[in-house]
Design an enzyme around this catalytic site. Structure first.
Site, PDB file in Angstrom:
ATOM      1  N   THR A  47       0.639  -1.122  -0.016  1.00  0.00           N
ATOM      2  CA  THR A  47      -0.080  -0.114  -0.054  1.00  0.00           C
ATOM      3  C   THR A  47       0.670   1.109   0.009  1.00  0.00           C
ATOM      4  OG1 THR A  47      -1.939   0.956   1.022  1.00  0.00           O
ATOM      5  CG2 THR A  47      -0.020   0.177   2.475  1.00  0.00           C
ATOM      6  N   LYS A  48       2.130   1.018   0.364  1.00  0.00           N
ATOM      7  CA  LYS A  48       3.074   2.429   0.605  1.00  0.00           C
ATOM      8  C   LYS A  48       3.348   2.854  -0.968  1.00  0.00           C
ATOM      9  CE  LYS A  48       3.218   2.273   5.107  1.00  0.00           C
ATOM     10  NZ  LYS A  48       2.518   3.239   5.694  1.00  0.00           N
ATOM     11  N   ASP A  49       2.833   2.168  -2.144  1.00  0.00           N
ATOM     12  CA  ASP A  49       3.314   2.698  -3.271  1.00  0.00           C
ATOM     13  C   ASP A  49       2.468   4.013  -3.451  1.00  0.00           C
ATOM     14  OD1 ASP A  49       4.924   0.827  -3.833  1.00  0.00           O
ATOM     15  OD2 ASP A  49       3.819  -0.016  -5.555  1.00  0.00           O
TER      16      ASP A  49
END
Length: 346
Positions: A47-49
């Site tokens: 999700t950090k993308d």
């Protein structure tokens, strides 16, 4: 090139729009419908993308980040990987201060993308000069032309999910979501997603997952920072020993704490039952769901979305290693990888 070819210009165009997948087998004894928002489908497998791309492009738009600059960040691994990936594609140097609690797999992945990595002791206070927060701040001061992302105290962390994750979940559930369950570390994922969902329907219950050894749950309930809550724990990317301003506690209805051991076993069980090879925090998120189900807060009309933040490949030396599990005292006959399933042909 033909216009009708389904070709992407680069990997960054694949960030977001991750699938919502119904959980069928691990939920067979639970009441309600349960769906996983599987963030491992992002190109950087987490999700950090979303925040890496959003924050960096906002910095470019505002003229803060210019060609040839260096991007600096603190990370437990996933944000660093995403920032390193974006940096490679956009042509920036990348320096990461990483917690020593991060798996060796994550640290090797960061180096593979060309990032310079400083591994900092995990179990020191946030204001200790050796902590990854302080090391990143020092490097930012020392390196001319550097930009410090500072995800824990960056409002853009929340905005990224308000603009992407929240609308995606609302659309994917056709507005029928009743509960959102998400791990809280920096707090950007749960806060941004919750802000959007609460605007659509304030009755949606937002439940944060915290770790034993973290201060977030008690702070949410009392608005007091209690350092006596802090002690070492193993889950990466979950909980905190400080209060991140990237967490909007007002949009979270409650927190549930989960243990290292149960979260590890639950991650393994998700892989075995659903065929989704998920990371440690995904196990923590679903462990929280199991605990909530014991309180009978779900009914036949519940449509529960659980955010699975990353991929299991980042934990091969940890929760998917029988040796590591045994070293932690976590293993039992049910959850060990069956040695009889491995046959060596001589």
């Amino acid at each position: 090139m033909k216009e009708d070819l389904k070709v992407y210009n680069d990997a960054l165009q694949l960030v977001g729009n991750t699938p919502l997948i119904k959980l069928n087998r691990i939920t067979k004894d639970l009441t309600g419908d349960f769906y996983a928002k599987v963030e491992a489908f992002n190109p950087g497998h987490s999700t950090k993308d979303r925040i890496a791309l959003y924050i960096i492009e906002e910095a470019e738009r505002k003229g803060i980040l210019k060609p040839g600059d260096t991007i600096i960040e603190t990370t437990s691994g996933n944000t660093g990987f995403s920032i390193a990936m974006v940096s490679v594609i956009k042509g920036y140097e990348c320096i990461l201060a990483v917690s020593s609690k991060s798996s060796a797999d994550k640290i090797d992945m960061l180096k593979s993308l060309g990032a310079k990595v400083y591994v900092c002791p995990a179990h020191v206070s946030a204001d200790d000069p050796r902590s990854y927060y302080e090391v990143a701040k020092r490097l930012h001061q020392e390196i001319k032309g550097s930009v410090y992302i500072n995800q824990y105290f960056n409002e853009l962390n929340i905005d990224a999910h308000y603009n992407t994750t929240g609308p995606e979940i609302w659309k994917q559930t056709e507005g029928e979501i009743t509960h959102l369950v998400a791990c809280s570390g920096t707090g950007g994922t749960i806060s941004g997603t919750a802000r959007f969902l609460k605007e659509q329907n304030p009755d949606i219950q937002i439940i944060g997952i915290d770790a034993y050894g973290s201060v977030l749950k008690k702070y949410h309930e009392t608005r007091e920072f209690d350092e006596n809550e802090i002690y070492p724990y193993r889950i990466e990317g979950l909980g905190k020993n400080l209060i991140p301003t990237a967490t909007d506690f007002d949009v979270i209805d409650r927190f549930v704490k989960v243990s290292d051991e149960e979260s590890a076993h639950t991650a393994r069980m998700i892989s075995k039952t659903e065929g989704l090879f998920v990371g440690y925090t995904s196990g923590a998120a679903f462990q929280g769901v199991k605990q909530l189900a014991e309180e009978e807060i779900f009914d036949a009309n519940s449509k529960v979305v659980i955010i699975f933040p990353d991929h299991g490949s980042r934990y091969m030396s940890k929760i998917y290693s029988d040796d590591w599990m045994q070293e932690q005292g976590f293993s039992d006959s049910e959850n060990l990888v069956d040695a009889e399933k491995i046959q060596y042909i001589k």
